[in-house]
Design an enzyme around this catalytic site. Structure first.
Site, PDB file in Angstrom:
ATOM      1  N   LYS A 287      24.349  37.251  75.176  1.00 46.75           N
ATOM      2  CA  LYS A 287      25.713  36.740  75.137  1.00 46.75           C
ATOM      3  C   LYS A 287      26.603  37.616  74.263  1.00 46.75           C
ATOM      4  O   LYS A 287      27.731  37.942  74.635  1.00 46.75           O
ATOM      5  CB  LYS A 287      25.711  35.286  74.678  1.00 46.75           C
ATOM      6  CG  LYS A 287      24.998  34.381  75.699  1.00 46.75           C
ATOM      7  CD  LYS A 287      24.919  32.961  75.262  1.00 46.75           C
ATOM      8  CE  LYS A 287      24.297  32.091  76.350  1.00 46.75           C
ATOM      9  NZ  LYS A 287      22.901  32.455  76.657  1.00 46.75           N
TER      10      LYS A 287
ATOM     11  N   LYS B 252      28.597  27.508  74.121  1.00 45.14           N
ATOM     12  CA  LYS B 252      27.177  27.782  74.359  1.00 45.14           C
ATOM     13  C   LYS B 252      26.521  28.409  73.141  1.00 45.14           C
ATOM     14  O   LYS B 252      27.172  29.100  72.357  1.00 45.14           O
ATOM     15  CB  LYS B 252      26.981  28.670  75.592  1.00 45.14           C
ATOM     16  CG  LYS B 252      27.836  29.910  75.677  1.00 45.14           C
ATOM     17  CD  LYS B 252      27.674  30.534  77.074  1.00 45.14           C
ATOM     18  CE  LYS B 252      28.671  31.651  77.307  1.00 45.14           C
ATOM     19  NZ  LYS B 252      28.547  32.217  78.664  1.00 45.14           N
TER      20      LYS B 252
ATOM     21  N   ARG C  80      25.494  36.924  89.860  1.00 45.37           N
ATOM     22  CA  ARG C  80      24.523  37.788  89.184  1.00 45.37           C
ATOM     23  C   ARG C  80      24.530  39.134  89.898  1.00 45.37           C
ATOM     24  O   ARG C  80      24.187  39.237  91.075  1.00 45.37           O
ATOM     25  CB  ARG C  80      23.140  37.157  89.217  1.00 45.37           C
ATOM     26  CG  ARG C  80      21.977  38.073  88.835  1.00 45.37           C
ATOM     27  CD  ARG C  80      22.056  38.618  87.415  1.00 45.37           C
ATOM     28  NE  ARG C  80      22.193  37.593  86.402  1.00 45.37           N
ATOM     29  CZ  ARG C  80      21.179  36.882  85.912  1.00 45.37           C
ATOM     30  NH1 ARG C  80      19.949  37.088  86.359  1.00 45.37           N
ATOM     31  NH2 ARG C  80      21.402  35.980  84.980  1.00 45.37           N
TER      32      ARG C  80
ATOM     33  N   ARG D 107      25.772  32.047  92.310  1.00 41.62           N
ATOM     34  CA  ARG D 107      25.052  30.799  92.033  1.00 41.62           C
ATOM     35  C   ARG D 107      26.104  29.694  91.920  1.00 41.62           C
ATOM     36  O   ARG D 107      26.847  29.626  90.943  1.00 41.62           O
ATOM     37  CB  ARG D 107      24.215  30.963  90.768  1.00 41.62           C
ATOM     38  CG  ARG D 107      23.117  32.034  90.942  1.00 41.62           C
ATOM     39  CD  ARG D 107      22.611  32.580  89.651  1.00 41.62           C
ATOM     40  NE  ARG D 107      23.661  33.255  88.903  1.00 41.62           N
ATOM     41  CZ  ARG D 107      23.515  33.678  87.655  1.00 41.62           C
ATOM     42  NH1 ARG D 107      22.370  33.495  87.022  1.00 41.62           N
ATOM     43  NH2 ARG D 107      24.494  34.278  87.028  1.00 41.62           N
TER      44      ARG D 107
ATOM     45  N   ARG E 102      27.730  24.009  85.957  1.00 47.05           N
ATOM     46  CA  ARG E 102      26.917  25.204  85.756  1.00 47.05           C
ATOM     47  C   ARG E 102      26.360  25.691  87.089  1.00 47.05           C
ATOM     48  O   ARG E 102      25.860  24.901  87.891  1.00 47.05           O
ATOM     49  CB  ARG E 102      25.768  24.916  84.790  1.00 47.05           C
ATOM     50  CG  ARG E 102      26.209  24.528  83.393  1.00 47.05           C
ATOM     51  CD  ARG E 102      25.042  24.021  82.562  1.00 47.05           C
ATOM     52  NE  ARG E 102      24.433  22.834  83.146  1.00 47.05           N
ATOM     53  CZ  ARG E 102      23.339  22.255  82.682  1.00 47.05           C
ATOM     54  NH1 ARG E 102      22.724  22.768  81.620  1.00 47.05           N
ATOM     55  NH2 ARG E 102      22.851  21.180  83.262  1.00 47.05           N
TER      56      ARG E 102
ATOM     57  N   ASP F 103      26.413  38.888  84.542  1.00 42.87           N
ATOM     58  CA  ASP F 103      26.953  37.625  85.043  1.00 42.87           C
ATOM     59  C   ASP F 103      28.469  37.734  85.070  1.00 42.87           C
ATOM     60  O   ASP F 103      29.102  38.063  84.057  1.00 42.87           O
ATOM     61  CB  ASP F 103      26.519  36.458  84.150  1.00 42.87           C
ATOM     62  CG  ASP F 103      25.057  36.094  84.355  1.00 42.87           C
ATOM     63  OD1 ASP F 103      24.424  36.632  85.284  1.00 42.87           O
ATOM     64  OD2 ASP F 103      24.544  35.267  83.573  1.00 42.87           O
TER      65      ASP F 103
ATOM     66  N   GLU G   7      28.114  37.439  80.658  1.00 43.00           N
ATOM     67  CA  GLU G   7      26.874  37.737  79.947  1.00 43.00           C
ATOM     68  C   GLU G   7      26.261  39.013  80.496  1.00 43.00           C
ATOM     69  O   GLU G   7      26.525  39.407  81.639  1.00 43.00           O
ATOM     70  CB  GLU G   7      25.853  36.593  80.073  1.00 43.00           C
ATOM     71  CG  GLU G   7      26.266  35.294  79.410  1.00 43.00           C
ATOM     72  CD  GLU G   7      25.184  34.220  79.476  1.00 43.00           C
ATOM     73  OE1 GLU G   7      24.022  34.567  79.772  1.00 43.00           O
ATOM     74  OE2 GLU G   7      25.508  33.056  79.233  1.00 43.00           O
TER      75      GLU G   7
ATOM     76  N   ASN H 182      22.414  40.208  80.890  1.00 42.35           N
ATOM     77  CA  ASN H 182      21.031  39.741  80.782  1.00 42.35           C
ATOM     78  C   ASN H 182      20.084  40.930  80.774  1.00 42.35           C
ATOM     79  O   ASN H 182      20.025  41.695  81.734  1.00 42.35           O
ATOM     80  CB  ASN H 182      20.706  38.809  81.945  1.00 42.35           C
ATOM     81  CG  ASN H 182      21.555  37.547  81.905  1.00 42.35           C
ATOM     82  OD1 ASN H 182      21.203  36.571  81.280  1.00 42.35           O
ATOM     83  ND2 ASN H 182      22.714  37.595  82.573  1.00 42.35           N
TER      84      ASN H 182
END
Length: 327
Positions: free
Chosen positions: A126, A161, A218, A233, A241, A281, A289, A291
Site C-alpha cells: 500500500k 485500510k 488487477r 474484480r 470491495r 491495482d 496498490e 502488489n
C-alpha cells in the site's frame, strides 16, 4: 534449460487451484521440465551464515481431486537450487521480513529469488504506491485520529485500510458524519485490537473512487511489461470491495490508455528493484496498490484470453540465468 525451482508458499493443500497464481507457476515450471522443491515458512534456516531450507520434492497436477504430491523433505543448502519463488501471502510481518533476509543470503550465493527479497522488504504493497503520487487519488497515511477525521470531512467519502492486509480484509468505506467513524479508526489504529504494545498503527485513507462499480482492475506486470488485459474484480450485491476473496466477480478487460500510462510511470522502477512479477491495482483512473508479495489473477486471465503469463515470467528468468552462466 533444466532448472531446480524451489517455492516458498502457504500450505499447498489449502489452495484453490482454479485461481492460484503460484500453482500456475508450478504447472508451467513442471511443463518445462524443471525439478520442483516445496517449502513453507517454518522450513528456512541459517547455518554458519549460509541459507538452508527443508525442501520436499514436489509434483503438481491440474486436478481438483488431487493437485500435488510431495516426496520426503530434507535439509539442503539453498545455493544448490537455481530459483526460489517467494510466494508467501501477507501479512508482511516480522517473520516474513526475516524470511526475506534468509533469502537475501541465498541470493548472494547465486540463487535467483523472485521477487527480489530486498524489494519485498522495502515495498509495502500500500505504501509503495505513494512513490507514484501522480497516479493516485488523494491519499493520507497517518496515525493521528484528528488528521484522519479531517481527511474524511474534506473528501466526503473515503476508504480506510490497514497497511498489512490482503484480500480486502480490514477495509472500511465511510462517509463524513458517519457515527461509526470513531470506532473504525480506533480498530484500525489499534491494529484490529491485537496490538499489544499499544502504539497507534498507520492507517491509509483514500478518497473513494466511484468507478469501483466497474471493477478494481488487477494489471499484471512481468519484467516491466504489462499483460495486455486486466482482470476487473467487480463488487457484487451490496459489497463495495471488488477483491475476489470478498466475493468479487472477475472479468477480463483490455488495458485502457490510462492503464498503460500508469504502467509506464511505475514499470521502470519495478525493473530497477528486481520486482519481476507484480500486480498493479487500478480503480477508474487511479493506482491504488502495488502488489509484490504474491500477486494473483494469472489463471483467470490465461483462461479468458489464451495467455501463458507465468510462461512469460520463466522466459525472463531463463534469459537472466543464461546471461550469468559461462558459455
Amino acid at each position: 534449460m533444466a532448472l531446480t525451482v524451489a517455492v516458498l508458499m502457504d500450505p499447498i493443500g489449502a489452495i484453490k487451484i482454479a485461481k492460484d497464481t503460484t500453482f500456475a507457476m508450478l504447472l508451467e515450471a513442471q511443463r518445462r521440465g524443471y525439478a520442483l522443491l516445496y517449502m513453507e515458512q517454518g522450513d528456512l534456516a541459517v547455518r554458519n551464515g549460509r541459507a538452508w531450507a527443508r525442501l520436499a520434492p514436489l509434483t503438481v497436477k491440474d486436478d481438483p481431486a488431487g493437485w500435488f504430491s510431495l516426496g520426503e523433505a530434507r535439509w539442503r543448502e539453498l545455493a544448490e537450487v537455481d530459483v526460489v519463488l517467494m510466494r508467501k501471502d501477507p501479512p508482511v510481518d516480522s517473520q516474513f521480513i526475516y524470511d526475506t533476509m534468509v533469502l537475501s543470503l541465498a541470493q548472494r550465493a547465486g540463487v535467483a529469488v523472485v521477487n527480489d527479497p530486498q524489494a519485498l522488504r522495502d515495498c509495502n504493497e500500500k505504501m509503495y504506491a505513494l512513490d507514484f503520487g501522480q497516479c493516485m487519488a488523494p491519499t493520507l497515511l497517518s496515525r493521528d485520529k484528528v488528521d484522519l477525521r479531517a481527511f474524511v470531512a474534506e473528501h466526503g467519502e473515503v476508504v480506510l485500510k490497514p497497511l498489512d492486509g490482503m484480500g480486502g480484509r480490514g477495509i472500511f468505506r465511510v462517509r463524513a458524519g458517519d457515527s461509526n467513524l470513531n470506532s473504525m479508526l480506533e480498530t484500525l489504529l489499534s491494529g484490529g485490537l491485537h496490538n499489544g504494545g499499544g502504539h497507534a498503527q498507520f492507517v491509509m485513507a483514500q478518497k473513494f473512487i466511484p468507478q469501483i462499480s466497474a471493477g478494481d482492475k488487477r494489471i499484471l506486470v512481468v519484467d516491466g511489461e504489462a499483460v495486455p488485459y486486466a482482470l476487473a474484480r467487480i463488487p457484487q450485491g451490496d459489497e463495495f470491495r471488488g477483491n475476489l476473496a470478498a466475493g468479487g466477480r472477475g472479468e477480463g478487460v483490455p488495458l485502457t490508455e490510462r492503464d498503460r500510462w500508469i504502467v509506464s510511470q511505475v514499470a521502470p522502477e519495478l525493473k530497477r528493484r528486481g520486482l519481476l512479477f507484480v500486480g498493479l491495482d487500478v480503480i477508474g483512473d487511479y493506482l491504488t496498490e502495488i502488489n509484490v508479495t504474491s500477486p494473483t489473477c494469472a489463471r483467470e486471465l490465461d483462461k479468458q484470453f489464451g495467455l501463458n503469463i507465468t510462461g512469460q515470467m520463466f522466459d525472463v528468468i531463463e534469459r537472466q540465468l543464461h546471461g550469468k552462466r559461462p558459455a
